[in-house]
Design a protein around this motif. Structure first.
Motif, PDB file in Angstrom:
ATOM      1  N   ALA A   1       1.652 -15.895  34.533  1.00 37.17           N
ATOM      2  CA  ALA A   1       2.929 -16.990  34.302  1.00 37.17           C
ATOM      3  C   ALA A   1       3.836 -16.784  35.224  1.00 37.17           C
ATOM      4  O   ALA A   1       4.492 -17.726  35.718  1.00 37.17           O
ATOM      5  CB  ALA A   1       3.331 -16.788  32.855  1.00 37.17           C
ATOM      6  N   VAL A   2       4.473 -15.556  35.340  1.00 37.58           N
ATOM      7  CA  VAL A   2       5.701 -15.473  36.225  1.00 37.58           C
ATOM      8  C   VAL A   2       5.235 -15.739  37.629  1.00 37.58           C
ATOM      9  O   VAL A   2       5.842 -16.299  38.466  1.00 37.58           O
ATOM     10  CB  VAL A   2       6.333 -14.003  36.105  1.00 37.58           C
ATOM     11  N   ASN A   3       4.031 -15.013  38.103  1.00 31.82           N
ATOM     12  CA  ASN A   3       3.461 -15.318  39.385  1.00 31.82           C
ATOM     13  C   ASN A   3       3.172 -17.017  39.637  1.00 31.82           C
ATOM     14  O   ASN A   3       3.656 -17.434  40.799  1.00 31.82           O
ATOM     15  CB  ASN A   3       2.207 -14.599  39.529  1.00 31.82           C
ATOM     16  N   HIS A   4       2.844 -17.677  38.855  1.00 30.49           N
ATOM     17  CA  HIS A   4       2.793 -19.205  39.052  1.00 30.49           C
ATOM     18  C   HIS A   4       4.108 -19.718  39.157  1.00 30.49           C
ATOM     19  O   HIS A   4       3.992 -20.664  40.049  1.00 30.49           O
ATOM     20  CB  HIS A   4       2.052 -19.653  37.790  1.00 30.49           C
ATOM     21  N   CYS A   5       5.151 -19.430  38.251  1.00 29.20           N
ATOM     22  CA  CYS A   5       6.259 -19.760  38.667  1.00 29.20           C
ATOM     23  C   CYS A   5       6.739 -19.568  40.001  1.00 29.20           C
ATOM     24  O   CYS A   5       7.281 -20.527  40.585  1.00 29.20           O
ATOM     25  CB  CYS A   5       7.146 -19.534  37.367  1.00 29.20           C
ATOM     26  N   HIS A   6       6.812 -18.396  40.572  1.00 25.99           N
ATOM     27  CA  HIS A   6       7.085 -17.972  41.654  1.00 25.99           C
ATOM     28  C   HIS A   6       6.321 -18.655  42.786  1.00 25.99           C
ATOM     29  O   HIS A   6       6.926 -19.025  43.750  1.00 25.99           O
ATOM     30  CB  HIS A   6       7.165 -16.474  41.919  1.00 25.99           C
ATOM     31  N   HIS A   7       4.943 -18.982  42.561  1.00 27.65           N
ATOM     32  CA  HIS A   7       4.197 -19.726  43.509  1.00 27.65           C
ATOM     33  C   HIS A   7       4.776 -21.062  43.704  1.00 27.65           C
ATOM     34  O   HIS A   7       4.731 -21.483  44.818  1.00 27.65           O
ATOM     35  CB  HIS A   7       2.920 -19.621  43.179  1.00 27.65           C
ATOM     36  N   LEU A   8       5.208 -21.535  42.838  1.00 27.17           N
ATOM     37  CA  LEU A   8       6.129 -23.044  42.932  1.00 27.17           C
ATOM     38  C   LEU A   8       7.442 -22.999  42.923  1.00 27.17           C
ATOM     39  O   LEU A   8       8.047 -23.806  43.169  1.00 27.17           O
ATOM     40  CB  LEU A   8       5.902 -23.400  41.420  1.00 27.17           C
ATOM     41  N   ARG A   9       7.934 -21.682  43.443  1.00 26.84           N
ATOM     42  CA  ARG A   9       9.272 -21.502  43.637  1.00 26.84           C
ATOM     43  C   ARG A   9      10.282 -21.738  42.635  1.00 26.84           C
ATOM     44  O   ARG A   9      11.351 -22.124  42.859  1.00 26.84           O
ATOM     45  CB  ARG A   9       9.806 -22.013  45.079  1.00 26.84           C
TER      46      ARG A   9
ATOM     47  N   LEU B   1      12.208 -19.915  39.643  1.00 26.75           N
ATOM     48  CA  LEU B   1      12.711 -18.626  39.041  1.00 26.75           C
ATOM     49  C   LEU B   1      13.127 -18.798  37.683  1.00 26.75           C
ATOM     50  O   LEU B   1      14.102 -19.576  37.309  1.00 26.75           O
ATOM     51  CB  LEU B   1      14.072 -18.027  40.025  1.00 26.75           C
ATOM     52  N   HIS B   2      12.654 -18.225  36.725  1.00 27.84           N
ATOM     53  CA  HIS B   2      12.997 -18.396  35.356  1.00 27.84           C
ATOM     54  C   HIS B   2      14.343 -18.159  34.702  1.00 27.84           C
ATOM     55  O   HIS B   2      14.887 -18.422  33.990  1.00 27.84           O
ATOM     56  CB  HIS B   2      11.666 -17.547  34.558  1.00 27.84           C
ATOM     57  N   ARG B   3      14.611 -16.758  35.140  1.00 27.28           N
ATOM     58  CA  ARG B   3      15.995 -16.231  35.055  1.00 27.28           C
ATOM     59  C   ARG B   3      16.268 -15.519  33.381  1.00 27.28           C
ATOM     60  O   ARG B   3      17.260 -15.206  33.127  1.00 27.28           O
ATOM     61  CB  ARG B   3      17.144 -17.194  35.413  1.00 27.28           C
ATOM     62  N   ASP B   4      14.978 -15.700  32.579  1.00 31.30           N
ATOM     63  CA  ASP B   4      15.122 -15.327  31.093  1.00 31.30           C
ATOM     64  C   ASP B   4      14.030 -14.909  30.504  1.00 31.30           C
ATOM     65  O   ASP B   4      13.581 -15.095  29.490  1.00 31.30           O
ATOM     66  CB  ASP B   4      15.823 -16.869  30.352  1.00 31.30           C
ATOM     67  N   VAL B   5      13.275 -14.002  31.538  1.00 33.83           N
ATOM     68  CA  VAL B   5      12.044 -13.321  30.833  1.00 33.83           C
ATOM     69  C   VAL B   5      12.206 -12.227  29.908  1.00 33.83           C
ATOM     70  O   VAL B   5      13.087 -11.440  30.183  1.00 33.83           O
ATOM     71  CB  VAL B   5      11.198 -12.955  31.760  1.00 33.83           C
ATOM     72  N   ASN B   6      11.860 -12.486  28.446  1.00 32.60           N
ATOM     73  CA  ASN B   6      12.054 -11.342  27.492  1.00 32.60           C
ATOM     74  C   ASN B   6      10.946 -11.569  26.483  1.00 32.60           C
ATOM     75  O   ASN B   6      10.291 -12.717  26.261  1.00 32.60           O
ATOM     76  CB  ASN B   6      13.667 -11.682  27.318  1.00 32.60           C
TER      77      ASN B   6
ATOM     78  N   PHE C   1      12.620 -22.541  29.274  1.00 34.38           N
ATOM     79  CA  PHE C   1      12.868 -22.915  30.743  1.00 34.38           C
ATOM     80  C   PHE C   1      14.257 -23.325  30.970  1.00 34.38           C
ATOM     81  O   PHE C   1      14.698 -23.949  32.026  1.00 34.38           O
ATOM     82  CB  PHE C   1      11.878 -23.772  31.721  1.00 34.38           C
ATOM     83  N   GLY C   2      15.156 -23.307  30.021  1.00 35.21           N
ATOM     84  CA  GLY C   2      16.474 -23.336  29.919  1.00 35.21           C
ATOM     85  C   GLY C   2      17.463 -23.046  31.139  1.00 35.21           C
ATOM     86  O   GLY C   2      18.531 -23.392  31.437  1.00 35.21           O
ATOM     87  N   LEU C   3      17.061 -21.885  31.755  1.00 34.26           N
ATOM     88  CA  LEU C   3      17.830 -21.302  32.611  1.00 34.26           C
ATOM     89  C   LEU C   3      17.091 -21.271  33.997  1.00 34.26           C
ATOM     90  O   LEU C   3      17.583 -20.567  34.996  1.00 34.26           O
ATOM     91  CB  LEU C   3      18.255 -19.815  32.453  1.00 34.26           C
ATOM     92  N   ALA C   4      16.044 -21.850  34.104  1.00 35.78           N
ATOM     93  CA  ALA C   4      15.189 -21.912  35.209  1.00 35.78           C
ATOM     94  C   ALA C   4      15.851 -22.687  36.418  1.00 35.78           C
ATOM     95  O   ALA C   4      16.315 -23.744  36.094  1.00 35.78           O
ATOM     96  CB  ALA C   4      13.811 -22.348  35.053  1.00 35.78           C
ATOM     97  N   VAL C   5      15.318 -22.490  37.600  1.00 39.19           N
ATOM     98  CA  VAL C   5      15.915 -23.175  38.898  1.00 39.19           C
ATOM     99  C   VAL C   5      15.030 -23.155  39.704  1.00 39.19           C
ATOM    100  O   VAL C   5      13.953 -22.235  39.674  1.00 39.19           O
ATOM    101  CB  VAL C   5      17.230 -22.306  39.355  1.00 39.19           C
ATOM    102  N   ARG C   6      14.727 -23.993  40.682  1.00 38.53           N
ATOM    103  CA  ARG C   6      13.956 -24.174  41.849  1.00 38.53           C
ATOM    104  C   ARG C   6      14.738 -23.390  43.009  1.00 38.53           C
ATOM    105  O   ARG C   6      15.873 -23.886  43.319  1.00 38.53           O
ATOM    106  CB  ARG C   6      13.900 -25.505  42.340  1.00 38.53           C
ATOM    107  N   MET C   7      13.955 -22.692  43.820  1.00 34.81           N
ATOM    108  CA  MET C   7      14.717 -21.807  44.752  1.00 34.81           C
ATOM    109  C   MET C   7      14.344 -22.470  46.131  1.00 34.81           C
ATOM    110  O   MET C   7      13.468 -22.920  46.504  1.00 34.81           O
ATOM    111  CB  MET C   7      13.980 -20.542  44.704  1.00 34.81           C
TER     112      MET C   7
END
Length: 354
Positions: free
Chosen positions: A118-126, A128-133, A154-160
């Motif tokens: 899941a995290v890798n897929h997010c990063h592939h789409l650039r 950044l989740h910022r709240d994985v726990n 994804f409340g703190l997620a941003v597009r890099m």
């Protein structure tokens, strides 16, 4: 942009509160599916709410390891995000707050790999989740003996747009707050100069909790996580890994030590972490076939199969579970054919302890 609708959603009592809103079950749906609704806080900037919706929709579209987006709308009083309903958050599962008790090592392996994907897929789409726990990792029950993990909130997620971010506030996104910065699962550099390695650190801390909980109660688990975070902040994480649980696959200690490195640049990428976790959770077909040939057993008994798996050096708890499940599915009169066992393991995708 979500649609603006005048409707009344059939919502139940609140079951949780995320970074940006309160979550309730949707009591009825036209398609019979199970959904949850997050009533987003109107105090958040409108553009930040739109961003959460867009990024969840983007990331969940092609990844089953992320909570699936359904739709979003504005009612007369709320801004509502509807998504796939899950059964329990990971922390409750790890600390025994659900009726199923301790998770098996096979489930822990599956959760670890699913969250890495899941995290890798997010990063592939650039993204950044910022709240994985463990509270933002949610479990979906699949029958009485298994479950799968989803990354949510994804409340703190941003597009890099570049390789790094600076500070607590990013234009168009929900700002970081004290709870995010001070979380035991947040990277030491979060809120200063940070990027994708911050998610890798948080993922590593979550994996530590998954495996540490195999042997620890809630208070001991909190102590383990606190010790790992303190060590990471003092640049000595490799010496404070603590107990990873008797069911942890071989190699996990070094994987987590790398993910929890103090220097962000020293951490693996999410893709590398995913590959390492997968490698630590599996052995190859040729390795297992070669091992069985050395034992020269055409018919397996539970004792023989257990001995073969033990010789792989894998955790005894995992071996006992594998033997039990295999003979329940394939055994006849206390015996099982080697070829049938190998076919079941590798064609049905069952994990072989590594």
């Amino acid at each position: 942009m979500p649609e603006t609708l005048k409707l009344e959603l059939p919502l139940g009592d609140a079951i949780g509160e995320g970074t940006s809103g309160v979550v309730s079950p949707v009591l009825h749906s036209a398609d019979g599916g199970r959904y949850a609704a997050k009533r987003l806080k109107c105090t958040s900037p409108k553009e930040a709410l739109d961003l959460e919706v867009r990024l969840l929709r983007l990331c969940s579209a092609e990844c089953s390891d992320i909570v699936r987006y359904a739709f979003a709308c504005e009612t007369a009083t709320d801004y509502v995000l509807i998504f796939e309903a899950c059964d329990v958050d990971l922390w409750d599962a790890l600390t025994g707050a659900w009726s199923r008790g301790k998770a098996s090592s096979m489930e822990r392996q599956a959760w670890s790999l699913q969250l890495c994907r899941a995290v890798n897929h997010c990063h592939h789409l650039r993204v950044l989740h910022r709240d994985v726990n463990p509270w933002n990792a949610l479990l979906v029950l699949e029958g009485s003996e298994s479950s799968s993990a989803r990354l949510g909130d994804f409340g703190l997620a941003v597009r890099m747009e570049s390789s790094e971010l600076r500070g607590w506030e990013i234009p168009g996104a929900a700002p970081l707050d004290d709870s995010a910065i001070g979380s035991l699962y947040s990277a030491p550099e979060l809120g200063d100069v940070y990027g994708f390695p911050a998610d890798v650190f948080s993922l590593g801390m979550t994996l530590l909790a998954i495996w540490g909980s195999a042997d620890l109660g809630e208070e001991e688990l909190i102590n383990l996580v606190e010790g790992a975070k303190q060590a990471a902040c003092s640049s000595s994480s490799s010496s404070h890994m603590g107990s990873l649980g008797k069911g942890a696959p071989c190699g996990f200690r070094s994987i987590l030590a790398d993910a929890l490195a103090y220097q962000a640049a020293a951490r693996p990428t999410a893709a590398s972490l995913r590959d390492c976790v997968e490698a630590a959770s599996r052995t190859t077909l040729c390795q297992v076939q070669a091992l069985f040939k050395t034992h020269l057993h055409q018919q397996l008994t539970p004792v023989v199969l257990g001995a073969v798996l033990d010789s792989l050096g894998s955790p005894k708890e995992s071996n006992e579970e594998m033997v039990s499940v295999a003979f329940r599915k394939l055994g006849t009169s206390g015996r099982m054919d080697v070829d049938s066992f190998l076919k079941w393991v590798f064609q049905e995708g069952s994990l072989v302890p590594a």
